[in-house]
Design an enzyme around this catalytic site. Structure first.
Site, mmCIF file in Angstrom:
data_model
loop_
_atom_site.group_PDB
_atom_site.id
_atom_site.type_symbol
_atom_site.label_atom_id
_atom_site.label_comp_id
_atom_site.label_asym_id
_atom_site.label_seq_id
_atom_site.Cartn_x
_atom_site.Cartn_y
_atom_site.Cartn_z
ATOM 1 N N HIS A 204 -4.566 0.136 -1.711
ATOM 2 C CA HIS A 204 -3.375 -0.710 -1.854
ATOM 3 C C HIS A 204 -3.725 -2.084 -2.401
ATOM 4 O O HIS A 204 -4.757 -2.669 -2.085
ATOM 5 C CB HIS A 204 -2.549 -0.781 -0.569
ATOM 6 C CG HIS A 204 -3.165 -1.504 0.579
ATOM 7 N ND1 HIS A 204 -3.015 -2.850 0.776
ATOM 8 C CD2 HIS A 204 -3.907 -1.054 1.623
ATOM 9 C CE1 HIS A 204 -3.633 -3.206 1.899
ATOM 10 N NE2 HIS A 204 -4.189 -2.128 2.426
ATOM 11 N N ASP A 223 -8.824 -6.270 3.703
ATOM 12 C CA ASP A 223 -7.602 -5.443 3.644
ATOM 13 C C ASP A 223 -6.657 -5.973 2.578
ATOM 14 O O ASP A 223 -5.808 -6.782 2.872
ATOM 15 C CB ASP A 223 -6.954 -5.450 5.035
ATOM 16 C CG ASP A 223 -5.769 -4.508 5.151
ATOM 17 O OD1 ASP A 223 -5.534 -3.718 4.239
ATOM 18 O OD2 ASP A 223 -5.066 -4.584 6.185
ATOM 19 N N GLU A 257 2.009 -1.405 0.511
ATOM 20 C CA GLU A 257 1.481 -0.529 1.572
ATOM 21 C C GLU A 257 1.713 -1.138 2.951
ATOM 22 O O GLU A 257 2.055 -0.447 3.918
ATOM 23 C CB GLU A 257 -0.034 -0.305 1.353
ATOM 24 C CG GLU A 257 -0.668 0.681 2.325
ATOM 25 C CD GLU A 257 -1.270 0.048 3.576
ATOM 26 O OE1 GLU A 257 -1.714 0.785 4.465
ATOM 27 O OE2 GLU A 257 -1.272 -1.212 3.689
ATOM 28 N N GLU A 258 1.528 -2.458 3.012
ATOM 29 C CA GLU A 258 1.540 -3.148 4.309
ATOM 30 C C GLU A 258 2.897 -3.146 4.990
ATOM 31 O O GLU A 258 3.012 -3.538 6.150
ATOM 32 C CB GLU A 258 1.065 -4.602 4.127
ATOM 33 C CG GLU A 258 -0.363 -4.746 3.620
ATOM 34 C CD GLU A 258 -1.412 -4.415 4.663
ATOM 35 O OE1 GLU A 258 -1.055 -3.868 5.721
ATOM 36 O OE2 GLU A 258 -2.591 -4.702 4.412
ATOM 37 N N ASP A 285 -9.308 1.892 1.536
ATOM 38 C CA ASP A 285 -8.591 0.800 2.188
ATOM 39 C C ASP A 285 -9.528 0.219 3.245
ATOM 40 O O ASP A 285 -9.685 0.811 4.320
ATOM 41 C CB ASP A 285 -7.296 1.323 2.825
ATOM 42 C CG ASP A 285 -6.481 0.208 3.480
ATOM 43 O OD1 ASP A 285 -6.923 -0.958 3.437
ATOM 44 O OD2 ASP A 285 -5.404 0.510 4.024
ATOM 45 N N HIS A 362 -4.855 -8.938 8.384
ATOM 46 C CA HIS A 362 -3.469 -9.389 8.542
ATOM 47 C C HIS A 362 -3.385 -10.829 9.050
ATOM 48 O O HIS A 362 -2.378 -11.216 9.640
ATOM 49 C CB HIS A 362 -2.655 -8.461 9.452
ATOM 50 C CG HIS A 362 -2.603 -7.040 8.954
ATOM 51 N ND1 HIS A 362 -1.942 -6.042 9.614
ATOM 52 C CD2 HIS A 362 -3.113 -6.463 7.837
ATOM 53 C CE1 HIS A 362 -2.068 -4.910 8.946
ATOM 54 N NE2 HIS A 362 -2.778 -5.133 7.860
HETATM 55 N N1 BES Z 1 -5.862 -1.242 6.128
HETATM 56 C C1 BES Z 1 -4.820 -0.994 7.080
HETATM 57 C C2 BES Z 1 -4.928 0.328 7.721
HETATM 58 C C3 BES Z 1 -6.031 0.749 8.562
HETATM 59 C C4 BES Z 1 -6.153 0.218 9.812
HETATM 60 C C5 BES Z 1 -6.781 1.820 8.156
HETATM 61 C C6 BES Z 1 -7.103 0.728 10.622
HETATM 62 C C7 BES Z 1 -7.708 2.348 8.973
HETATM 63 C C8 BES Z 1 -7.877 1.788 10.214
HETATM 64 C C9 BES Z 1 -3.477 -0.940 6.400
HETATM 65 O O1 BES Z 1 -3.360 -1.860 5.374
HETATM 66 C C10 BES Z 1 -2.401 -1.222 7.414
HETATM 67 O O2 BES Z 1 -2.350 -2.323 7.893
HETATM 68 N N2 BES Z 1 -1.598 -0.231 7.758
HETATM 69 C C11 BES Z 1 -0.538 -0.393 8.691
HETATM 70 C C12 BES Z 1 0.322 0.837 8.734
HETATM 71 C C13 BES Z 1 1.399 0.906 7.690
HETATM 72 C C14 BES Z 1 2.202 2.178 7.880
HETATM 73 C C15 BES Z 1 2.295 -0.310 7.654
HETATM 74 C C16 BES Z 1 -1.091 -0.576 10.109
HETATM 75 O O3 BES Z 1 -2.154 -0.059 10.415
HETATM 76 O O4 BES Z 1 -0.411 -1.218 10.910
HETATM 77 ZN ZN ZN Z 2 -3.218 -3.776 6.366
#
Ligand code: BES
Ligand code: ZN
Length: 394
Positions: A204, A223, A257-258, A285, A362
């Site tokens: 992303h 990230d 994606e976020e 990612d 984040h």
């Molecule tokens: N990079 C993170 C995801 C991640 C977290 C991957 C931990 C592997 C392990 C991704 O950018 C993210 O923050 N994803 C969101 C979910 C999405 C459906 C909004 C999250 O984890 O809250």
């Molecule tokens: Zn993220």
């Protein structure tokens, strides 16, 4: 882990396009059991599978759920928002190899391209990955609704176009989404013999920080500037070596994606609708922060394809020669889940086990310095991704 943040941002942003009456959420059963007594109304389970349930809530109830999880469980995450009951149900039903065992269109995971892969793997350069991470982190935020978010996607498009400018069989395009300003980026190397079969390497392009995303500083070095920079290194090497695949290879930088995997959902659904034959998807990612002492590359076993994951393990042993293992996100944590949900084999080789997660993501502190100051860890992923493409697109 920061799903709540993403989700609140999503419900707010969705409101400015078309205020949804209701959202269907997939919620971990353990979370649901703990927060049910604290919610204002009784929440009916509509469907259950894989340790999670589908529930229907209004946007304000979703916010109440977010707050309750934060206040009561002192954690983030545990649920994902969907636009329809069917989408939520599918997300729980198609979580990996059970589905693909029935419908796999591809099973040739042979490894026999060492004469091409080994020299290219040797060309991976840590400084060029590091430099791309630094450039991406310079954008104040890459949040999907901001001007700098839009500009950062154009910068990635320009960087990839520059690396491939000498090739007439390569195109780099912005993939525009109807409901928000940030575009995804797609680079295509047209296959010479089996061009309708597609191998995808993606990550992303957006970043986020704070409860409401917005205009705050979100460098997103780990990230996911790291994933995009790792993909950029693979592109550089393939182009420098005048690599010409038999199958079509596509590199993707997903928007938004976020805030709920929005860009990849849009793309994967349109590939499925167009009956496109995607033989394999790798998601990068977070490749920067080495969080787990005894494992270099950790594959998430859920929402991914088991046969392809095993293939990646063999590629690591053969070409990267670092330690690896498995972990689980517990939910559709990144864009690989969009491909999985649409029936395509996807994997996410990740920087650490879930319990050793980089807790700076984040926030304004997701910087290169806070992930060790160099891109040595990311270089391992560039080697693996190069091997994945050359061995799968042959
Ligand atoms: N990079 C993170 C995801 C991640 C977290 C991957 C931990 C592997 C392990 C991704 O950018 C993210 O923050 N994803 C969101 C979910 C999405 C459906 C909004 C999250 O984890 O809250
Ligand atoms: Zn993220």
């Amino acid at each position: 882990m920061k799903k709540i943040i993403g989700l609140i941002a999503l419900s707010l942003s969705a409101a400015s396009f078309a205020a949804p009456e209701a959202q269907w959420l997939t919620v971990d059963n353990d979370v649901l059991a703990k927060i049910r007594p604290k919610l204002n109304k009784s929440v009916q389970t509509l469907f259950s599978a894989q340790g999670a349930s589908v529930v229907k809530l209004t946007p304000s109830e979703v916010e109440q759920l977010s707050e309750t999880i934060h206040n009561e469980l002192h954690r983030c995450g545990g649920f994902i928002s969907h636009e329809s009951f069917e989408e939520a149900q599918n997300a729980l039903s198609f979580q990996g190899d059970t589905y693909f065992a029935k419908s796999a269109i591809f099973s040739d995971y042979s490894i026999d391209q060492a004469s091409k892969v080994a020299p290219m793997v040797a060309q991976v350069e840590e400084p060029s990955i590091r430099s791309m991470i630094e450039k991406l982190a310079t954008f104040n935020t890459r949040y999907y609704k901001t001007e700098t978010g839009t500009k950062s996607s154009e910068f990635i498009r320009d960087t990839w176009a520059d690396l491939s400018k000498h090739r007439s069989d390569v195109k780099v395009e912005l993939y525009k989404h109807p409901s928000w300003p940030q575009a995804s980026i797609i680079m295509t190397i047209e296959g010479s013999e089996k061009s309708e079969e597609i191998v995808i390497l993606g990550g992303h392009a957006d970043s986020i920080a704070g409860m409401f995303g917005g205009s705050g500083r979100a460098p997103g070095a780990d990230d996911n500037a790291s994933g995009i920079a790792t993909i950029t290194e693979v592109i550089k090497i393939l182009m420098n070596n005048n690599y010409k695949p038999k199958r079509t290879v596509q590199f993707m930088g997903y928007a938004a994606e976020e805030v709920g995997l929005l860009g990849s959902k849009d793309i994967a659904a349109s590939y499925k609708a167009g009956n496109k034959k995607v033989v394999g998807v790798m998601q990068l990612d977070m490749t920067l922060f080495k969080g787990t002492a005894d494992k270099d590359i950790v594959m998430m076993a859920d929402f991914t394809n088991a046969a392809q994951n095993e293939f990646l393990g063999k590629l690591i042993d053969e070409y990267v020669k670092v330690s690896w293992g498995y972990s689980r996100c517990g939910y559709g944590c990144s864009d690989h889940a969009s491909w999985t949900a649409n029936g395509y084999p996807a994997s996410i080789p990740f920087e650490s086990a879930m319990e050793d997660l980089n807790h700076k993501i984040h926030t304004a502190n997701d910087t290169l310095q806070n992930s060790g100051g160099d891109a040595k860890h990311a270089a391992k992923f560039a080697k693996l991704a190069t091997a994945f493409i050359v061995e799968l697109a042959k």
